[in-house]
Design a protein around this motif. Structure first.
Motif, PDB file in Angstrom:
ATOM      1  N   ASP A 244       0.823  -1.206   0.000  1.00 32.67           N
ATOM      2  CA  ASP A 244       0.000   0.000   0.000  1.00 32.67           C
ATOM      3  C   ASP A 244       0.857   1.254   0.000  1.00 32.67           C
ATOM      4  O   ASP A 244       0.463   2.308   0.518  1.00 32.67           O
ATOM      5  N   GLU A 247      -1.140   4.939  -3.889  1.00 33.16           N
ATOM      6  CA  GLU A 247      -2.570   4.895  -4.159  1.00 33.16           C
ATOM      7  C   GLU A 247      -2.755   4.517  -5.626  1.00 33.16           C
ATOM      8  O   GLU A 247      -2.265   5.219  -6.521  1.00 33.16           O
ATOM      9  N   GLY A 272       0.686   6.421  -1.100  1.00 34.46           N
ATOM     10  CA  GLY A 272      -0.420   5.929  -0.307  1.00 34.46           C
ATOM     11  C   GLY A 272      -0.483   6.589   1.059  1.00 34.46           C
ATOM     12  O   GLY A 272       0.346   7.431   1.417  1.00 34.46           O
TER      13      GLY A 272
END
Length: 376
Positions: A244, A247, A272
């Motif tokens: 993660d 994004e 992210g």
């Protein structure tokens, strides 16, 4: 001495023509200054610094060998400037980036060839600067296209992340360039990861290059075609290595030329919201912490003292991957029912030039700032 091979070993082969046109040979190379490099056409400060450091190494090597009754200066330069790249082909997992300048054909139809040459040179320098900043290897310049490898000749555990950060940086930097009529330039970037055979030297003289055998470069090129101007698109293979950290927008299965089945692609929107690298790669349930009872008990004991009004500072240090972040997570799990405000700051090797980056990150998370927020 093969000057172009030496430049290629530094990832700066785009300056080969300029060095050749200015008659830079081995003896001249060792006497070049920053001003000389500017006159040759090396406009990037980072590239000049990299070249000057490499030239300094050549001088040191030549002095050492001559002091021992070595050979002539040109022969010393040849020995010292042997390329760092591996000489034979090898099987590697490679992350490949392909960047392409948007609308270059239309621009070339509107401007003089010399102006177009300046545009391409500026674009290539821009790409080269960002790629080398993240320790990528520029494999080839193809006019308005740039092919780069992350994971060869030098491998890092985070090559996929480096490639994506470089891609975002390239897209952002190219947007600062302007066409002769004043319009901003834009590029598309595609990134893919996979097994390849890389390193075999093919071609002759100026056409020599390190060949890569495998579908990964082709996939990166096809993904670049999908990208919107100024954006980065990655393959599913790359996405699996990113956690993660970024994004991502799922573009769904895409039918790509040369591939029998539809392949998933993802557009990178930016960094992210993960609090740390540990959180970015451990989004699910974690296995039970084993063998750290003593360290955890010490942390809890210090917590109790802090609750009683005794301020405490604890330094938790150790080799990378030994489990420091996991112990901190375990501590926070034990304190889940306690009333406190955690403040977490994280440094990053990719933001060493960003003042107060850890504090800025903390404020962004606390205030829930979004990159699309307006000033009002």
């Amino acid at each position: 001495m093969d000057i172009e091979e030496w430049l290629r070993s530094l990832g700066l082969q785009q300056y080969g023509t300029a060095f050749r046109e200015n008659n830079v040979e081995a003896e001249v190379l060792l006497r070049l200054t920053a001003e000389d490099l500017k006159d040759i056409g090396v406009s990037s400060v980072g590239h000049r610094r990299k070249l000057l450091e490499a030239i300094a190494e050549l001088r040191e090597s030549s002095s050492a060998i001559l002091a021992e009754g070595g050979k002539a200066l040109t022969q010393v330069a040849e020995l010292a400037s042997a390329p760092a790249s591996p000489t034979g082909a090898e099987r590697r997992q490679l992350t490949v980036m392909f960047a392409d300048l948007v609308g270059s054909t239309a621009i070339s139809a509107r401007v003089d060839p010399e102006e177009m040459s300046e545009i391409i040179r500026g674009y290539q320098n821009c790409c080269a600067g960002e790629i080398t900043r993240f320790e990528g290897h520029i494999a080839k310049f193809m006019g308005d296209g740039v092919l780069a490898y992350f994971g060869w000749p030098r491998a890092h555990e985070d090559d996929a992340e480096r490639a994506v950060r470089a891609g975002l940086a390239v897209a952002s930097s190219v947007a600062q360039l302007r066409a002769p009529e004043g319009k901003p330039l834009a590029c598309r970037v595609g990134i893919a990861t996979g097994l390849v055979v890389v390193g075999e030297l093919v071609g002759d003289k100026e056409a020599r290059e390190r060949a890569v055998v495998g579908e990964t470069p082709t996939l990166a090129s096809r993904l670049q075609d999908l990208a919107r101007p100024g954006s980065v698109v990655v393959a599913e293979s790359t996405r699996h290595l990113l956690g993660d950290l970024f994004e991502l927008e799922d573009l769904g299965p895409q039918v790509l030329k040369g591939f029998e089945t539809a392949l998933k692609a993802f557009s990178v929107r930016g960094e992210g919201r993960a609090e740390s690298r540990f959180e970015a790669f451990h989004t699910g349930a974690l296995t039970k912490l084993i063998g750290r009872e003593q360290e955890l008990a010490l942390l809890l004991e210090r917590w109790s003292r802090a609750e009683d009004g005794e301020g405490q500072v604890i330094l938790l240090s150790g080799e990378p991957g030994i489990g420091k972040s996991r112990i901190v997570r375990a501590l926070r799990e034990h304190l889940a029912n306690e009333s406190y405000i955690p403040l977490s700051n994280y440094c990053s090797p990719y933001h060493t030039n960003s003042a107060l980056y850890p504090v800025v990150g903390l404020l962004e998370r606390a205030a829930q700032f979004d990159r699309d927020d307006t000033p009002r």
